[in-house]
Design an enzyme around this catalytic site. Structure first.
Site, PDB file in Angstrom:
ATOM      1  N   LYS A  66       0.800  -1.231   0.000  1.00  0.00           N
ATOM      2  CA  LYS A  66       0.000   0.000   0.000  1.00  0.00           C
ATOM      3  C   LYS A  66       0.835   1.285   0.000  1.00  0.00           C
ATOM      4  O   LYS A  66       0.383   2.334   0.462  1.00  0.00           O
ATOM      5  CB  LYS A  66      -1.006   0.029   1.176  1.00  0.00           C
ATOM      6  CG  LYS A  66      -1.805  -1.226   1.379  1.00  0.00           C
ATOM      7  CD  LYS A  66      -2.212  -1.971   0.148  1.00  0.00           C
ATOM      8  CE  LYS A  66      -3.326  -1.361  -0.627  1.00  0.00           C
ATOM      9  NZ  LYS A  66      -3.652  -2.237  -1.808  1.00  0.00           N
TER      10      LYS A  66
ATOM     11  N   HIS B 225       7.681  -7.435  -1.932  1.00  0.00           N
ATOM     12  CA  HIS B 225       7.340  -6.863  -0.613  1.00  0.00           C
ATOM     13  C   HIS B 225       8.234  -7.498   0.466  1.00  0.00           C
ATOM     14  O   HIS B 225       8.008  -7.261   1.651  1.00  0.00           O
ATOM     15  CB  HIS B 225       5.894  -7.189  -0.234  1.00  0.00           C
ATOM     16  CG  HIS B 225       4.831  -6.483  -1.020  1.00  0.00           C
ATOM     17  ND1 HIS B 225       4.917  -5.166  -1.404  1.00  0.00           N
ATOM     18  CD2 HIS B 225       3.605  -6.908  -1.450  1.00  0.00           C
ATOM     19  CE1 HIS B 225       3.803  -4.828  -2.049  1.00  0.00           C
ATOM     20  NE2 HIS B 225       3.003  -5.869  -2.093  1.00  0.00           N
TER      21      HIS B 225
ATOM     22  N   SER C 171      -4.909   2.680   4.020  1.00  0.00           N
ATOM     23  CA  SER C 171      -5.076   1.988   2.742  1.00  0.00           C
ATOM     24  C   SER C 171      -5.089   0.475   2.954  1.00  0.00           C
ATOM     25  O   SER C 171      -5.897  -0.245   2.356  1.00  0.00           O
ATOM     26  CB  SER C 171      -3.929   2.395   1.806  1.00  0.00           C
ATOM     27  OG  SER C 171      -4.029   1.758   0.573  1.00  0.00           O
TER      28      SER C 171
HETATM   29  S1  PPS Z   1      -0.361  -3.147  -3.211  1.00  0.00           S
HETATM   30  O1  PPS Z   1      -1.571  -3.960  -2.883  1.00  0.00           O
HETATM   31  O2  PPS Z   1       0.666  -3.265  -2.164  1.00  0.00           O
HETATM   32  O3  PPS Z   1       0.162  -3.441  -4.540  1.00  0.00           O
HETATM   33  O4  PPS Z   1      -0.895  -1.642  -3.164  1.00  0.00           O
HETATM   34  P1  PPS Z   1      -0.086  -0.364  -3.661  1.00  0.00           P
HETATM   35  O5  PPS Z   1      -0.180  -0.280  -5.139  1.00  0.00           O
HETATM   36  O6  PPS Z   1       1.250  -0.309  -3.043  1.00  0.00           O
HETATM   37  O7  PPS Z   1      -0.910   0.820  -3.010  1.00  0.00           O
HETATM   38  C1  PPS Z   1      -2.254   1.086  -3.352  1.00  0.00           C
HETATM   39  C2  PPS Z   1      -2.486   2.555  -3.027  1.00  0.00           C
HETATM   40  O8  PPS Z   1      -1.881   3.365  -4.039  1.00  0.00           O
HETATM   41  C3  PPS Z   1      -2.899   4.198  -4.610  1.00  0.00           C
HETATM   42  N1  PPS Z   1      -2.573   4.480  -6.014  1.00  0.00           N
HETATM   43  C4  PPS Z   1      -2.406   5.733  -6.489  1.00  0.00           C
HETATM   44  N2  PPS Z   1      -2.444   6.930  -5.864  1.00  0.00           N
HETATM   45  C5  PPS Z   1      -2.262   8.026  -6.636  1.00  0.00           C
HETATM   46  N3  PPS Z   1      -2.060   7.983  -7.967  1.00  0.00           N
HETATM   47  C6  PPS Z   1      -1.998   6.804  -8.631  1.00  0.00           C
HETATM   48  N4  PPS Z   1      -1.799   6.787  -9.941  1.00  0.00           N
HETATM   49  C7  PPS Z   1      -2.172   5.602  -7.872  1.00  0.00           C
HETATM   50  N5  PPS Z   1      -2.196   4.285  -8.174  1.00  0.00           N
HETATM   51  C8  PPS Z   1      -2.433   3.617  -7.029  1.00  0.00           C
HETATM   52  C9  PPS Z   1      -4.168   3.382  -4.419  1.00  0.00           C
HETATM   53  O9  PPS Z   1      -5.308   4.173  -4.597  1.00  0.00           O
HETATM   54  C10 PPS Z   1      -3.964   2.912  -2.985  1.00  0.00           C
HETATM   55  O10 PPS Z   1      -4.058   3.974  -2.041  1.00  0.00           O
HETATM   56  P2  PPS Z   1      -5.399   4.377  -1.268  1.00  0.00           P
HETATM   57  O11 PPS Z   1      -4.969   5.366  -0.223  1.00  0.00           O
HETATM   58  O12 PPS Z   1      -5.980   3.128  -0.680  1.00  0.00           O
HETATM   59  O13 PPS Z   1      -6.294   5.007  -2.303  1.00  0.00           O
END
Ligand code: PPS
Length: 288
Positions: free
Chosen positions: A45, A100, A130
């Site tokens: 996340k 991870h 998240s």
């Molecule tokens: S995972 O399951 O570990 O692969 O998740 P991860 O991709 O690390 O994190 C998911 C969060 O990243 C947000 N996200 C983004 N935020 C802004 N811009 C872009 N382009 C973007 N892409 C992914 C996603 O919405 C999750 O955050 P939260 O706070 O839950 O919205």
């Protein structure tokens, strides 16, 4: 391979059995890297999917075909996942990987080949929010009883993937040891263009101005939310329940303020100070 209720324990951390087996975890820890490989490391996340999209477009020189036709896990696969050995057969060069896993598990393999390592991190208060919503929707995690309980488990490091503090400390206390380049979710938010330029310099892969424009457009939250290759919509509803939350949920900085009580925030800050306070880190977050 559903194994939704199975938890694997490896290197003292718990991992969802839906995606990991002891065999897949051993394979990751003994993986033979090439010096041309690029490894994206994150605690869950923290901006993994966002960085996977950016890296894909940097290496495709702005060609949208891979981000529009291949899921992120096929383009930038996780080393530790059960599908990894199969995915490895189809991956292009340079090879882009995700993990991870904590630093001690991968350090010996990384020291042998010295691939390029990028560590993406995020304000842990936003990570926990998240992660909480993700655990509510992803059926390969135990259903969290409440945000309060989940927060305590996160601070105790007993959640799946282990302690956020140990993860960050492991990878970033001595980043020069493995040549780790650190980038934050907040920097991506604030100035994506500058982040792409810095990544391009670190990766020694030039990007042209029109490619940067393309990356800015296609890595925006609004566009990625609609891209089925990254928004989780390819995953069957029995595994991820979109009635409960979204994978591309909010994509903002500071959503923790909508979830933390003043008492929870204070408790978090105390723990943060206790764990992280003795070191100068390559990030600063708004925690107050
Ligand atoms: S995972 O399951 O570990 O692969 O998740 P991860 O991709 O690390 O994190 C998911 C969060 O990243 C947000 N996200 C983004 N935020 C802004 N811009 C872009 N382009 C973007 N892409 C992914 C996603 O919405 C999750 O955050 P939260 O706070 O839950 O919205």
């Amino acid at each position: 391979m559903a194994r939704l209720d199975v938890t694997e324990v490896f290197a003292n951390i718990r991992l969802p059995g839906h995606l990991h087996t002891q065999e897949s975890l051993r394979f990751a820890s003994n993986f033979q890297f090439h010096s041309s490989d690029v490894l994206l490391v994150t605690y869950p996340k923290s901006g993994t999917t966002w960085m996977q999209e950016i890296l894909t477009l940097i290496y495709s020189n702005g060609d949208l075909k891979p981000v529009k036709t291949l899921p992120n896990w096929a383009r930038v696969p996780w080393l530790e996942h059960i599908y990894f050995q199969e995915q490895l057969q189809h991956i292009g060069h340079p090879r882009l990987f995700t993990t991870h896993l904590p630093q001690p598990v991968l350090a010996p393999a990384l020291k042998k080949a010295k691939p390029k390592v990028i560590y993406a991190t995020r304000n842990p208060k936003d990570v926990v929010v998240s992660y909480y919503h993700f655990q509510r929707m992803a059926n390969f995690f135990p259903d969290p009883t409440s945000f309060e309980d989940f927060l305590h488990e996160f601070l105790a490091g007993t959640v799946h993937f282990g302690s956020w503090f140990e993860h960050v400390q492991g990878w970033l206390r001595c980043p020069e040891e493995l040549g780790v380049f650190c980038i934050t979710y907040e920097e991506l938010h604030q100035d994506l263009k500058s982040c792409v330029e810095q990544l391009s310099a670190f990766l020694d892969h030039p990007v042209q101005p029109d490619q940067i424009d393309c990356i800015q457009e296609h890595c925006s939250f609004a566009v990625m939310k609609e891209n089925d290759m990254v928004n989780g919509r390819l995953i069957p509803p029995g595994i991820m329940d979109f009635q409960k939350s979204q994978f591309m949920r909010k994509g903002t900085v500071g959503d923790w303020r909508n979830h933390f009580s003043p008492k929870q925030s204070m408790l978090f800050n105390e723990k943060y100070q206790q764990e992280m306070g003795d070191h100068s880190w390559p990030f600063r977050w708004d925690m107050a």
